[in-house]
Design an enzyme around this catalytic site. Structure first.
Site, PDB file in Angstrom:
ATOM      1  N   HIS A   6       6.412   2.596 -19.010  1.00 21.48           N
ATOM      2  CA  HIS A   6       5.267   1.796 -18.554  1.00 21.48           C
ATOM      3  C   HIS A   6       3.955   2.575 -18.585  1.00 21.48           C
ATOM      4  O   HIS A   6       2.935   2.065 -19.032  1.00 21.48           O
ATOM      5  CB  HIS A   6       5.501   1.277 -17.121  1.00 21.48           C
ATOM      6  CG  HIS A   6       6.637   0.321 -17.014  1.00 21.48           C
ATOM      7  ND1 HIS A   6       7.902   0.729 -16.673  1.00 21.48           N
ATOM      8  CD2 HIS A   6       6.706  -1.019 -17.215  1.00 21.48           C
ATOM      9  CE1 HIS A   6       8.700  -0.321 -16.658  1.00 21.48           C
ATOM     10  NE2 HIS A   6       8.013  -1.390 -16.981  1.00 21.48           N
ATOM     11  N   GLU A  78       7.902   6.463 -11.989  1.00 23.65           N
ATOM     12  CA  GLU A  78       7.721   7.119 -13.300  1.00 23.65           C
ATOM     13  C   GLU A  78       6.939   8.421 -13.145  1.00 23.65           C
ATOM     14  O   GLU A  78       7.250   9.429 -13.809  1.00 23.65           O
ATOM     15  CB  GLU A  78       7.044   6.149 -14.284  1.00 23.65           C
ATOM     16  CG  GLU A  78       7.990   5.012 -14.700  1.00 23.65           C
ATOM     17  CD  GLU A  78       7.534   4.241 -15.934  1.00 23.65           C
ATOM     18  OE1 GLU A  78       6.409   4.468 -16.425  1.00 23.65           O
ATOM     19  OE2 GLU A  78       8.327   3.394 -16.408  1.00 23.65           O
ATOM     20  N   ARG A 166      -4.289 -15.780   5.763  1.00 23.31           N
ATOM     21  CA  ARG A 166      -5.583 -16.340   5.348  1.00 23.31           C
ATOM     22  C   ARG A 166      -5.404 -17.839   5.127  1.00 23.31           C
ATOM     23  O   ARG A 166      -4.407 -18.277   4.561  1.00 23.31           O
ATOM     24  CB  ARG A 166      -6.047 -15.713   4.031  1.00 23.31           C
ATOM     25  CG  ARG A 166      -6.700 -14.374   4.169  1.00 23.31           C
ATOM     26  CD  ARG A 166      -7.346 -13.958   2.843  1.00 23.31           C
ATOM     27  NE  ARG A 166      -8.314 -12.914   3.028  1.00 23.31           N
ATOM     28  CZ  ARG A 166      -8.019 -11.614   3.073  1.00 23.31           C
ATOM     29  NH1 ARG A 166      -6.768 -11.213   2.935  1.00 23.31           N
ATOM     30  NH2 ARG A 166      -8.973 -10.723   3.261  1.00 23.31           N
ATOM     31  N   ARG A 221     -11.429  -9.075   9.711  1.00 19.60           N
ATOM     32  CA  ARG A 221     -10.793 -10.383   9.788  1.00 19.60           C
ATOM     33  C   ARG A 221     -11.004 -11.062  11.142  1.00 19.60           C
ATOM     34  O   ARG A 221     -10.686 -12.240  11.287  1.00 19.60           O
ATOM     35  CB  ARG A 221      -9.295 -10.229   9.481  1.00 19.60           C
ATOM     36  CG  ARG A 221      -9.005  -9.795   8.036  1.00 19.60           C
ATOM     37  CD  ARG A 221      -9.325 -10.915   7.068  1.00 19.60           C
ATOM     38  NE  ARG A 221      -8.710 -12.150   7.523  1.00 19.60           N
ATOM     39  CZ  ARG A 221      -7.419 -12.454   7.371  1.00 19.60           C
ATOM     40  NH1 ARG A 221      -6.596 -11.619   6.754  1.00 19.60           N
ATOM     41  NH2 ARG A 221      -6.933 -13.596   7.823  1.00 19.60           N
TER      42      ARG A 221
END
Ligand SMILES: O=P(O)(O)O[C@H]1O[C@H](CO)[C@@H](O)[C@H]1O
Ligand SMILES: O=c1cc[nH]c(=O)[nH]1
Length: 256
Positions: A6, A78, A166, A221
């Protein structure tokens, strides 16, 4: 020599680096690279964008994780395969405690495992704890900066809307089990929401790797749900500066 499927990196390309800075956003990688000596672009595949540079003559890798646990787990696994042993997430976040301001920096001591990927590394009783040396280096760096910073527990979710309770989403609702979850995390002294630390901290702690997390606060928030795009760049810079100076502190205590 093995080249990662990847990330498309190998030990030679990364010059045997053993430390990585991990933003979520691929576009943050070159921004971080500006703070390193001799920065060079490496590979870009899907969400994983990589650069390398140096600090005090030591190779430092930067790779984006993309959003969320699955992509983060591929990235960190990885990187460990090619010799990375210290992982520092440099992210953005939404604060849930009223005293935390937009532009503050949060250093995660441990994460609530509201992700899915971390469960593939350790049972849910296992803590998503940050490494002590990495966290100390981040705290030392934040203290020396002009940032307002906080150290504590982060809630790390798989979803930005529902998992972070949310309501400004397509459906405008969250499932019953998540209703009131923001208030509950507030009550439990959780500082903030983001989406990668639970996976990163659980996988690293459980495999004997060192990991930490610093994030810049984009929104509080308790005031609003939406993020003002015009403040993102300056907030990112604060987290980047704390992370880069933390690497300089770490170089003094950990052998790379
Ligand atoms: O800015 P980054 O590092 O991507 O971090 C945060 O931003 C993304 C959501 O907008 C999630 O990845 C979350 O963890
Ligand atoms: O509210 C926020 C802001 C940034 N990243 C998140 O995951 N949540």
């Amino acid at each position: 020599m093995k080249t990662l499927y990847h990330l498309r990196l190998n030990k030679k390309i990364i010059r045997d680096a053993s430390i990585v800075l991990l933003p979520g956003d691929p576009d943050r990688v070159p921004k971080i690279a500006q703070f390193l000596d001799h920065p060079n672009a490496l590979e870009s595949n899907r969400e994983w964008n990589s650069y390398i540079g140096e600090l005090q003559g030591i190779p430092i890798l930067i790779v984006s994780t993309g959003v969320g646990g699955p992509a983060t787990s591929i990235c960190a696994d990885e990187l460990a395969q090619i010799g990375i042993r210290t992982f520092i997430r440099v992210g953005t976040t939404g604060a849930i405690q009223p005293h935390i301001k937009v532009g503050d920096v949060i250093i995660t001591s441990a994460s609530v495992r509201s992700d899915g990927a971390s469960k593939d590394f350790a049972p849910i009783e296992y803590p998503a704890a940050a490494d002590f040396d990495v966290t100390s280096a981040l705290v030392q760096s934040a203290k020396a900066s002009d940032c307002n910073f906080h150290v504590g527990i982060t809630a790390s979710t798989d979803t930005f809307y529902q998992g972070q309770e949310r309501y400004d989403s397509f459906s405008g609702s969250v499932p019953p089990r998540l209703k009131g979850s923001l208030k509950e995390w507030q009550r439990l002294n959780v500082l903030n929401y983001e989406m990668e630390s639970a996976t990163l901290l659980t996988m690293c702690a459980s495999m004997g790797l060192k990991a930490g997390c610093v994030t810049g606060v984009l929104v509080n928030r308790t005031i609003q749900e939406n993020i003002d795009s015009d403040i993102v760049a300056s907030v990112e810079l604060k987290a980047i500066s704390v992370a880069v100076n933390a690497v300089k502190n770490l170089i003094k205590v950990v052998r790379f």
